[in-house]
Design a protein around this motif. Structure first.
Motif, PDB file in Angstrom:
ATOM      1  N   GLY A  26       0.804  -1.209   0.000  1.00 31.25           N
ATOM      2  CA  GLY A  26       0.000   0.000   0.000  1.00 31.25           C
ATOM      3  C   GLY A  26       0.837   1.258   0.000  1.00 31.25           C
ATOM      4  O   GLY A  26       0.487   2.257  -0.647  1.00 31.25           O
ATOM      5  N   ARG A  27       1.961   1.227   0.709  1.00 34.23           N
ATOM      6  CA  ARG A  27       2.822   2.404   0.800  1.00 34.23           C
ATOM      7  C   ARG A  27       3.569   2.668  -0.505  1.00 34.23           C
ATOM      8  O   ARG A  27       3.705   3.813  -0.951  1.00 34.23           O
TER       9      ARG A  27
ATOM     10  N   LEU B 153       3.058   1.133  -3.742  1.00 31.57           N
ATOM     11  CA  LEU B 153       2.387   0.976  -5.032  1.00 31.57           C
ATOM     12  C   LEU B 153       1.773   2.293  -5.481  1.00 31.57           C
ATOM     13  O   LEU B 153       1.125   2.990  -4.685  1.00 31.57           O
ATOM     14  N   ASP B 154       1.959   2.630  -6.741  1.00 32.59           N
ATOM     15  CA  ASP B 154       1.389   3.854  -7.308  1.00 32.59           C
ATOM     16  C   ASP B 154      -0.098   3.936  -6.985  1.00 32.59           C
ATOM     17  O   ASP B 154      -0.843   2.960  -7.159  1.00 32.59           O
ATOM     18  N   ALA B 155      -0.541   5.098  -6.538  1.00 29.41           N
ATOM     19  CA  ALA B 155      -1.929   5.273  -6.092  1.00 29.41           C
ATOM     20  C   ALA B 155      -2.929   5.061  -7.216  1.00 29.41           C
ATOM     21  O   ALA B 155      -4.107   4.808  -6.954  1.00 29.41           O
ATOM     22  N   ARG B 156      -2.481   5.148  -8.452  1.00 27.53           N
ATOM     23  CA  ARG B 156      -3.399   5.008  -9.587  1.00 27.53           C
ATOM     24  C   ARG B 156      -3.662   3.544  -9.961  1.00 27.53           C
ATOM     25  O   ARG B 156      -4.527   3.268 -10.795  1.00 27.53           O
ATOM     26  N   ILE B 157      -2.930   2.629  -9.382  1.00 28.68           N
ATOM     27  CA  ILE B 157      -3.102   1.212  -9.695  1.00 28.68           C
ATOM     28  C   ILE B 157      -4.205   0.623  -8.814  1.00 28.68           C
ATOM     29  O   ILE B 157      -4.192   0.780  -7.590  1.00 28.68           O
ATOM     30  N   VAL B 158      -5.170  -0.040  -9.435  1.00 24.46           N
ATOM     31  CA  VAL B 158      -6.313  -0.634  -8.745  1.00 24.46           C
ATOM     32  C   VAL B 158      -5.937  -2.024  -8.237  1.00 24.46           C
ATOM     33  O   VAL B 158      -5.272  -2.801  -8.941  1.00 24.46           O
ATOM     34  N   VAL B 159      -6.358  -2.344  -7.021  1.00 21.72           N
ATOM     35  CA  VAL B 159      -6.103  -3.659  -6.435  1.00 21.72           C
ATOM     36  C   VAL B 159      -7.357  -4.516  -6.512  1.00 21.72           C
ATOM     37  O   VAL B 159      -8.453  -4.074  -6.149  1.00 21.72           O
ATOM     38  N   GLN B 160      -7.192  -5.749  -6.995  1.00 25.34           N
ATOM     39  CA  GLN B 160      -8.281  -6.718  -6.968  1.00 25.34           C
ATOM     40  C   GLN B 160      -8.188  -7.528  -5.679  1.00 25.34           C
ATOM     41  O   GLN B 160      -7.107  -7.934  -5.262  1.00 25.34           O
ATOM     42  N   TRP B 161      -9.366  -7.805  -5.093  1.00 26.53           N
ATOM     43  CA  TRP B 161      -9.452  -8.373  -3.738  1.00 26.53           C
ATOM     44  C   TRP B 161     -10.634  -9.334  -3.697  1.00 26.53           C
ATOM     45  O   TRP B 161     -11.685  -9.063  -4.305  1.00 26.53           O
ATOM     46  N   THR B 162     -10.477 -10.458  -3.012  1.00 30.16           N
ATOM     47  CA  THR B 162     -11.543 -11.474  -3.021  1.00 30.16           C
ATOM     48  C   THR B 162     -12.493 -11.372  -1.839  1.00 30.16           C
ATOM     49  O   THR B 162     -13.421 -12.174  -1.740  1.00 30.16           O
ATOM     50  N   GLY B 163     -12.289 -10.424  -0.944  1.00 27.56           N
ATOM     51  CA  GLY B 163     -13.114 -10.343   0.254  1.00 27.56           C
ATOM     52  C   GLY B 163     -12.335 -10.855   1.455  1.00 27.56           C
ATOM     53  O   GLY B 163     -11.117 -11.021   1.424  1.00 27.56           O
ATOM     54  N   GLU B 164     -13.052 -11.131   2.526  1.00 26.16           N
ATOM     55  CA  GLU B 164     -12.388 -11.593   3.742  1.00 26.16           C
ATOM     56  C   GLU B 164     -11.792 -12.987   3.598  1.00 26.16           C
ATOM     57  O   GLU B 164     -10.893 -13.374   4.340  1.00 26.16           O
TER      58      GLU B 164
ATOM     59  N   THR C 291      -6.323  -0.750   4.038  1.00 25.91           N
ATOM     60  CA  THR C 291      -5.265  -1.745   4.196  1.00 25.91           C
ATOM     61  C   THR C 291      -4.321  -1.764   2.997  1.00 25.91           C
ATOM     62  O   THR C 291      -3.105  -1.858   3.153  1.00 25.91           O
ATOM     63  N   TYR C 292      -4.890  -1.667   1.792  1.00 26.63           N
ATOM     64  CA  TYR C 292      -4.083  -1.728   0.574  1.00 26.63           C
ATOM     65  C   TYR C 292      -3.660  -0.341   0.085  1.00 26.63           C
ATOM     66  O   TYR C 292      -3.043  -0.229  -0.981  1.00 26.63           O
ATOM     67  N   GLY C 293      -4.003   0.682   0.836  1.00 22.65           N
ATOM     68  CA  GLY C 293      -3.637   2.033   0.453  1.00 22.65           C
ATOM     69  C   GLY C 293      -2.530   2.586   1.322  1.00 22.65           C
ATOM     70  O   GLY C 293      -2.072   1.945   2.278  1.00 22.65           O
TER      71      GLY C 293
END
Length: 684
Positions: free
Chosen positions: A401-402, A404-415, A433-435
């Motif tokens: 999160g720290r 990675l370029d802020a413009r890149i979108v993260v894919q996440w599966t949930g909990e 968390t990922y930002g």
């Protein structure tokens, strides 16, 4: 608008008695004051109506619209599409929408005429008039017609719909004496969606009076072919994209784990035949207003700091970009948790999983910058992190999160990897968390529903459930990862489309039943079989089983309740058994023939279980009557059918041929209990 009416007062003539004149005057004064207040209230309501154009909406009385729209009423006029239909379409109107409307109308109309200007002359000569286009501020036939069918109940929803991406209006009425439907989009995709709604609302050649103002709540809504197993064929992908378009989905992510050229052999260029398949996929997407995204998965053996790997990844993306793809994802999931090359280990020294995140961010940031320079028309780059589930913090996630370029979108599966629930609170936490601190990350959910690569002996045919209706407030999008079986996934995908379009209005049961009816294509027997078969395969998450085979369970419970109390048993279970016996045959009558092929092993097992259920019911009847010979014959038939249902018949990628598991355990439990009844009565 609610109608307010004063309650009538009853006044009696004659003496007022002890009330007295002063009290009478006071009462009359209060009545006068009430009258003045009522007049003021009525004035306010009338002025409000004049200012806003609001009035009571007529209830809509036609076929239900899925996905559920933001606004729908029965305002307008009922229209007949079975005779002559005149299509008024400007040449600048989106080609996919034009083609879809022409095809749809020709299915029901006796005569179709297409023109670019509003009909003139005899009002009856044009028949039913349909205007199609994207709204422009400059006026024209579409805008004139839209004003002509303006609903008295318009509360600003049309303005909202035509002011949002992918929004549209579908309205009926009379324009210049002609029965008219207007399909107006906020943009080309919205125009296309207006046609898809017309498809849903047409009942044969009739369209009920309707006014729709609609737009999606979630930006990215789609499917990711991201499972382990046999990749789909070109024909299957085309069919899935056609179905996605009918449900107003807008994104298909090409990410089959077993395409070697995007994962195991990611550095190698595609051979010509594979390029042809991707080109066909892009063409299917274009005709359906679906953006095709490509996922390149280099994580198995990449050296993040090596310039040649960066060059190779950029070149691979450029080669796919040349085929018409503008969205790219870099999945780094399902790989080892450490760095694989010496250069990375010496350069990225954060240690452990944090070092892995440091390396990935370094690579992705440079790749993003390269793509922005070389291919400036791309959508924002997306990635799948190695730790792709859970909203809790970790060393990996914090470092990613720290850095990675802020413009890149993260894919996440949930909990979880396969998430039981996805809540807005959890999604909001994942953004943080990922930002970076104070900079929440854009999150897109890769939803492992209804994927079955982890349980290839099962079909998961339930509707998507347990996703908060307001997830659109936290996410940029959601994509469904379906089963290895593409055609069997279609109803589940349709429910996912409904949920992502308008989460607050989503009804899982109604959505699933509408999807099944659409697949049955008007064949009542096929629909009954499809419902019964779907009921047997509701258990999506193997450890979360809230409603196993609900319709069958209801019939079983009713049967046992009557049987054990000595009452006549209801016919429901026996009727369901006979229907299950016909499932393999009736599923071949569906609109999509690939469905029956996809589920052949499971439908054969369902038919055998139908025979077993019917035989068990006969056996229990004989037990009740004390007829040992009849009970014994029925028991033998029950056992034979039960055994036939568990023959290994379904091939898998990595487990050989397995038993096609169906019935959600309900059939099996009933048979076990029935056989115990026999044993208690006759032994054995």
């Amino acid at each position: 608008m609610r109608q307010y009416r004063r309650r009538p007062r009853l006044w009696f003539s004659g003496a007022v008695g002890s009330m007295g004149s002063s009290r009478l005057k006071a009462r009359r004064g209060r009545v006068g004051l009430l009258a003045v207040l009522a007049l003021l209230l009525a004035t306010v309501l009338v002025v409000g109506w004049l200012v806003t154009g609001r009035a009571s909406s007529a209830p809509y009385a036609g076929p239900a619209l899925y996905p559920a729209p933001q606004h729908i009423s029965g305002d307008g006029a009922a229209l007949d599409f079975s005779g002559k239909v005149t299509l008024v379409i400007d040449e600048s109107t989106d080609g996919a929408a034009r083609s879809a409307l022409d095809t749809l109308v020709r299915e029901v109309a006796r005569e179709v005429v297409t023109t670019s200007s509003a009909p003139q002359g005899d009002a009856s000569a044009a028949g039913t008039v349909v205007y199609l286009g994207t709204q422009h501020s400059g006026g024209g036939p579409l805008e004139d017609a839209l004003r002509g069918v303006r609903s008295a109940a318009d509360d600003g929803s049309r303005t909202a719909a035509l002011g949002r991406p992918e929004g549209y209006v579908l309205a009926t009425g009379t324009v210049s004496g002609r029965p008219t439907a207007v399909l107006a989009g906020a943009d080309p995709r919205g125009t296309f969606y207006a046609v898809q709604s017309l498809r849903r609302l047409l009942d044969g050649g009739r369209l009920a009076a309707v006014s729709v103002a609609d737009w999606p709540l979630l930006g990215t809504r789609g499917v990711i072919e991201g499972f382990y197993g046999f990749p789909w064929s070109t024909e299957a992908r085309s069919a899935v994209l056609d179905a996605m378009a009918r449900s107003k989905m807008n994104t298909f992510v090409y990410s089959p784990k077993d395409d070697p050229y995007l994962r195991a052999r990611w550095r190698d260029p595609y051979p010509d035949d594979a390029i042809g398949e991707i080109r066909d996929l892009v063409a299917a997407g274009q005709r359906n207003h679906i953006d095709v995204a490509y996922a390149l998965s280099p994580g198995l053996d990449i050296c993040y700091s090596r310039a040649s790997d960066l060059d190779t990844a950029a070149a691979k993306i450029a080669s796919v970009h040349a085929l018409g793809i503008r969205q790219f994802v870099i999945p780094l999931d399902d790989i080892g948790g450490g760095l694989t090359c010496p250069e990375d280990r010496s350069r990225f020294t954060a240690g452990g999983s944090a070092g892995l995140a440091q390396a990935q961010a370094w690579f992705l940031n440079r790749l993003r910058d390269r793509l922005e320079t070389d291919l400036p028309d791309l959508a924002p780059l997306q990635m799948v992190p190695t730790e792709y589930s859970g909203a809790e913090t970790s060393r990996y996630k914090s470092r990613l999160g720290r850095d990675l370029d802020a413009r890149i979108v993260v894919q996440w599966t949930g909990e979880e990897i396969v998430s039981h629930r996805i809540t807005s609170a959890s999604a909001g936490a994942a953004r943080s968390t990922y930002g970076a601190p104070g900079k929440p990350r854009s999150i897109l959910v890769w939803d492992n529903f209804p994927v079955n690569d982890f349980a290839q002996d099962r079909l998961f045919l339930s509707a998507v459930e347990e996703r908060d209706g307001d997830l659109y407030k936290s996410l940029v999008g959601m994509v469904s990862n379906p089963m290895i079986q593409p055609y069997a996934s279609l109803p589940g995908i349709a429910t996912y489309a409904d949920m992502t379009w308008n989460g607050p209005a989503y009804d899982p049961g109604a959505s699933l039943d509408a999807a099944l009816a659409d697949l049955a294509g008007g064949d009542a027997d096929a629909l009954a079989a499809l419902r019964a078969f779907t009921d047997l395969n509701q258990n999506w998450q193997l450890d979360y089983h809230p409603h196993p085979a609900p319709a069958l369970s209801q019939d079983v419970d009713a049967f046992w309740s009557a049987y054990r109390s000595g009452r006549t048993t209801p016919a429901g279970l026996a009727e369901r058994a006979r229907l299950l016996e016909r499932v393999p045959e009736l599923l071949t009558h569906l609109r999509q023939p690939g469905y029956a092929t996809d589920v052949a092993a499971w439908s054969a097992a369902a038919a055998h279980y139908g025979t077993a259920l019917a035989s068990a019911v006969r056996m229990l009847g004989a037990v009740h009557d004390g007829d040992a010979d009849a009970a014994d014959a029925a028991r033998s038939a029950t056992l034979a059918a039960r055994d036939a249902a568990v023959v290994r018949a379904q091939p898998t990628l990595d487990r050989g041929t397995v038993v096609a598991v169906t019935g959600d355990g309900v059939v099996q439990q009933f048979l076990d209990e029935a056989l115990k009844e026999y044993a208690n009565a006759f032994g054995g």
